[in-house]
Design a protein around this motif. Structure first.
Motif, mmCIF file in Angstrom:
data_model
loop_
_atom_site.group_PDB
_atom_site.id
_atom_site.type_symbol
_atom_site.label_atom_id
_atom_site.label_comp_id
_atom_site.label_asym_id
_atom_site.label_seq_id
_atom_site.Cartn_x
_atom_site.Cartn_y
_atom_site.Cartn_z
ATOM 1 N N PHE A 286 -18.839 9.439 -20.733
ATOM 2 C CA PHE A 286 -19.316 8.521 -21.567
ATOM 3 C C PHE A 286 -18.214 7.247 -21.365
ATOM 4 O O PHE A 286 -17.190 7.327 -21.612
ATOM 5 N N ALA A 287 -19.022 6.240 -20.941
ATOM 6 C CA ALA A 287 -18.291 4.511 -20.869
ATOM 7 C C ALA A 287 -17.166 5.025 -19.862
ATOM 8 O O ALA A 287 -15.784 4.452 -20.619
ATOM 9 N N PRO A 288 -17.107 5.525 -18.645
ATOM 10 C CA PRO A 288 -15.875 5.462 -17.972
ATOM 11 C C PRO A 288 -15.328 4.333 -17.702
ATOM 12 O O PRO A 288 -13.889 4.165 -17.491
ATOM 13 N N ARG A 289 -16.124 3.181 -17.662
ATOM 14 C CA ARG A 289 -15.497 1.794 -17.172
ATOM 15 C C ARG A 289 -14.689 1.452 -18.358
ATOM 16 O O ARG A 289 -13.601 0.805 -18.238
ATOM 17 N N LEU A 290 -15.210 1.845 -19.638
ATOM 18 C CA LEU A 290 -14.277 1.386 -20.768
ATOM 19 C C LEU A 290 -13.002 2.010 -21.093
ATOM 20 O O LEU A 290 -11.846 1.313 -21.197
ATOM 21 N N LEU A 291 -13.131 3.288 -20.738
ATOM 22 C CA LEU A 291 -11.837 3.874 -20.763
ATOM 23 C C LEU A 291 -11.080 3.512 -19.536
ATOM 24 O O LEU A 291 -9.511 3.173 -19.857
ATOM 25 N N ALA A 292 -11.428 3.180 -18.349
ATOM 26 C CA ALA A 292 -10.579 2.730 -17.182
ATOM 27 C C ALA A 292 -10.147 1.354 -17.678
ATOM 28 O O ALA A 292 -8.983 0.979 -17.084
ATOM 29 N N GLY A 293 -10.783 0.623 -18.197
ATOM 30 C CA GLY A 293 -10.519 -0.723 -18.793
ATOM 31 C C GLY A 293 -9.339 -0.742 -19.704
ATOM 32 O O GLY A 293 -8.352 -1.520 -19.379
ATOM 33 N N ARG A 294 -9.485 0.157 -20.779
ATOM 34 C CA ARG A 294 -8.331 0.186 -21.439
ATOM 35 C C ARG A 294 -6.893 0.584 -20.996
ATOM 36 O O ARG A 294 -5.664 -0.014 -21.286
ATOM 37 N N VAL A 295 -7.159 1.672 -20.081
ATOM 38 C CA VAL A 295 -5.902 1.835 -19.294
ATOM 39 C C VAL A 295 -5.316 0.835 -18.647
ATOM 40 O O VAL A 295 -4.247 0.430 -18.554
ATOM 41 N N GLN A 296 -6.334 0.129 -17.702
ATOM 42 C CA GLN A 296 -5.826 -0.621 -16.779
ATOM 43 C C GLN A 296 -5.238 -1.961 -17.639
ATOM 44 O O GLN A 296 -4.268 -2.704 -17.056
ATOM 45 N N MET A 297 -5.793 -2.405 -18.907
ATOM 46 C CA MET A 297 -5.537 -3.426 -19.613
ATOM 47 C C MET A 297 -3.890 -3.162 -20.040
ATOM 48 O O MET A 297 -3.123 -4.183 -19.981
ATOM 49 N N LEU A 298 -3.671 -1.799 -20.619
ATOM 50 C CA LEU A 298 -2.267 -1.718 -20.975
ATOM 51 C C LEU A 298 -1.242 -1.957 -19.878
ATOM 52 O O LEU A 298 -0.210 -2.179 -19.826
ATOM 53 N N ALA A 299 -1.830 -1.326 -18.525
ATOM 54 C CA ALA A 299 -0.754 -1.465 -17.256
ATOM 55 C C ALA A 299 -0.628 -2.826 -16.829
ATOM 56 O O ALA A 299 0.369 -3.304 -16.562
ATOM 57 N N ALA A 300 -1.662 -3.907 -17.080
ATOM 58 C CA ALA A 300 -1.355 -5.318 -16.554
ATOM 59 C C ALA A 300 -0.602 -5.738 -17.606
ATOM 60 O O ALA A 300 0.280 -6.627 -17.268
ATOM 61 N N ALA A 301 -0.684 -5.368 -18.998
ATOM 62 C CA ALA A 301 0.323 -5.967 -19.988
ATOM 63 C C ALA A 301 1.782 -5.613 -19.887
ATOM 64 O O ALA A 301 2.753 -6.393 -20.234
ATOM 65 N N ALA A 302 1.658 -4.252 -19.532
ATOM 66 C CA ALA A 302 3.230 -3.471 -19.224
ATOM 67 C C ALA A 302 3.702 -3.958 -17.961
ATOM 68 O O ALA A 302 4.649 -3.119 -17.644
ATOM 69 N N ASN A 303 3.269 -4.565 -16.968
ATOM 70 C CA ASN A 303 3.398 -4.762 -15.614
ATOM 71 C C ASN A 303 4.793 -5.300 -15.422
ATOM 72 O O ASN A 303 5.092 -6.559 -15.986
ATOM 73 N N PRO A 304 6.119 -4.567 -15.108
ATOM 74 C CA PRO A 304 7.101 -5.275 -15.396
ATOM 75 C C PRO A 304 7.627 -6.242 -14.484
ATOM 76 O O PRO A 304 8.385 -7.132 -14.497
ATOM 77 N N VAL A 305 6.799 -6.061 -13.249
ATOM 78 C CA VAL A 305 7.232 -7.173 -12.241
ATOM 79 C C VAL A 305 6.760 -8.758 -12.663
ATOM 80 O O VAL A 305 7.433 -9.573 -12.616
ATOM 81 N N ALA A 306 5.350 -8.680 -13.285
ATOM 82 C CA ALA A 306 4.947 -9.745 -13.911
ATOM 83 C C ALA A 306 5.952 -10.284 -15.168
ATOM 84 O O ALA A 306 5.977 -11.328 -15.229
ATOM 85 N N PHE A 307 6.099 -9.392 -15.925
ATOM 86 C CA PHE A 307 7.106 -9.752 -17.187
ATOM 87 C C PHE A 307 8.424 -10.238 -16.553
ATOM 88 O O PHE A 307 8.858 -11.271 -17.069
ATOM 89 N N LEU A 308 9.141 -9.869 -15.517
ATOM 90 C CA LEU A 308 10.167 -10.365 -14.864
ATOM 91 C C LEU A 308 10.109 -11.665 -14.428
ATOM 92 O O LEU A 308 10.941 -12.613 -14.537
ATOM 93 N N ARG A 309 8.937 -12.009 -13.651
ATOM 94 C CA ARG A 309 8.690 -13.366 -13.180
ATOM 95 C C ARG A 309 8.327 -14.346 -14.541
ATOM 96 O O ARG A 309 8.908 -15.429 -14.316
ATOM 97 N N ALA A 310 7.694 -13.985 -15.257
ATOM 98 C CA ALA A 310 7.470 -14.866 -16.440
ATOM 99 C C ALA A 310 8.857 -15.166 -17.100
ATOM 100 O O ALA A 310 8.929 -16.302 -17.531
ATOM 101 N N ALA A 311 9.605 -14.254 -17.423
ATOM 102 C CA ALA A 311 10.934 -14.267 -18.102
ATOM 103 C C ALA A 311 11.947 -15.341 -17.214
ATOM 104 O O ALA A 311 12.335 -16.224 -17.879
ATOM 105 N N LYS A 312 11.703 -15.064 -16.033
ATOM 106 C CA LYS A 312 12.564 -15.938 -15.061
ATOM 107 C C LYS A 312 12.188 -17.400 -15.102
ATOM 108 O O LYS A 312 12.712 -18.276 -15.204
#
Length: 359
Positions: free
Chosen positions: A99-125
């Motif tokens: 049921f709604a596999p894209r929604l489930l994948a979107g929730r996981v990928q959204m958390l992964a995008a927000a917790a991306n350590p490389v992007a966080f370090l670049r933004a912090a720098k």
């Protein structure tokens, strides 16, 4: 519209007589509903993109083409449109089985995008080394997609937190001692606001992910009566998979196991099998309102209609006998000692039993 659905609709449309007429009406209604759903999702993504573009113009930031692609992916994730490319040739099968596999994948990928350590370090720098006095602008210049994803989750968490806090204060104001919301992620009620026997889920699809990961890490589950008991990792994973199945596989799973997702027994006779299959195809919106009206009356269904229409989960339940006994114990313990039954010592529990024979 998957090839299987398209083939089924075409077969019904080609039938003659009343069956053909009903098939044509049903197929047109299905396609109209599908188009409406798709168009509303596209319009939502357009509004999200427009709002973000306007904010970028205000900051004076012009993303690169590569950054625009990343921003577009995050906007899709925000609207529940995740990517199934990682499944390869099994993506179509997953769309049918779950049921709604894209929604489930979107929730996981959204958390992964927000917790991306490389992007966080670049933004912090960028925020630390930039000479621009506007730190927000520096972050958006360096990592606009990450800023969008992280900002969206922070805003959502803030809204949920303020809502829960406001309800907690209101219940304290009216001296209601029961806890209005469960804050332990080991519990199935985590993040749900309780009003009588009705629960409102504000986590928007993130709740099952948080609960599953927490239970896998701690090896514990919190029951409705407040006890923390050991739980098998295999059972946790299987329960999560079952909760994400589409109607037909879910019905087959329950019939094979002999019980519903909530643990109620299913009699394997023709009447119950048909009822179980029909139950799986009732829209969640209608089913939730029917349950609320059946258990707590029409006022509960009326009060829950608007939140459910806008995507807030609604669950109304009838507690088991064991749970009802625990509620009675907690009620008198809270009224007398301002704490739950399980948190009292043997002497205090004995005193309550003597003073309140109902226990």
């Amino acid at each position: 519209e998957t090839p299987l659905v398209q083939e089924a609709l075409e077969k019904w449309e080609k039938k003659e007589g009343v069956a053909g007429a009903l098939g044509t009406v049903g197929a047109r209604g299905y396609r109209a509903a599908e188009f409406a759903f798709t168009d509303s999702g596209n319009y939502l993504r357009f509004l999200l993109a427009k709002k973000f573009i306007d904010s970028m113009k205000t900051l004076g930031v012009t993303p690169t083409n590569e950054q625009w692609l990343s921003i577009g992916k995050v906007i899709n994730l925000m609207s529940g449109e995740g990517s199934l490319k990682f499944m390869g040739k099994y993506a179509t099968a997953m769309s049918v089985a779950m049921f709604a596999p894209r929604l489930l994948a979107g929730r996981v990928q959204m958390l992964a995008a927000a917790a991306n350590p490389v992007a966080f370090l670049r933004a912090a720098k960028a925020a630390i080394t930039s000479r621009d006095p506007n730190i927000i602008r520096s972050i958006y210049k360096a990592e606009p997609a990450w800023a969008l994803a992280a900002g969206s989750l922070v805003k959502t968490a803030g809204i949920i937190g303020m809502t829960i806090g406001a309800i907690g204060l209101a219940q304290r104001r009216f001296r209601r001692k029961e806890r209005p919301v469960e804050l332990n992620p080991e519990s199935s009620d985590f993040g749900k606001i309780k009003m009588g026997r009705t629960k409102f889920d504000l986590l928007g699809g993130y709740g099952p992910l948080i609960r599953t990961v927490t239970r896998l890490v701690t090896g514990k589950v919190k029951t409705e009566t407040g006890r923390r008991i050991p739980v098998d990792s295999y059972e946790t994973i299987v329960q999560f998979i079952r909760s994400k199945l589409s109607p037909v596989p879910a019905a087959m799973w329950d019939l094979a196991k002999g019980e519903t997702f909530y643990g109620d027994d299913i009699a394997l006779d023709a009447e119950n099998v048909v009822a179980q299959l029909a139950h799986q195809f009732v829209p969640f919106f209608i089913e939730d309102l029917i349950d609320a009206a059946r258990v707590e009356g029409g006022y509960a269904a009326g009060a829950g209609a608007l939140p459910v229409f806008f995507g807030i989960g609604l669950q109304t339940y009838e507690p088991s006998p064991t749970t009802q006994v625990q509620y009675v114990k907690d009620k008198y313990a809270l009224e007398t000692y301002h704490t739950r039954w399980d948190e009292l010592g043997p002497d205090f529990q004995k005193a309550l039993r003597m003073n309140f024979p109902l226990i």
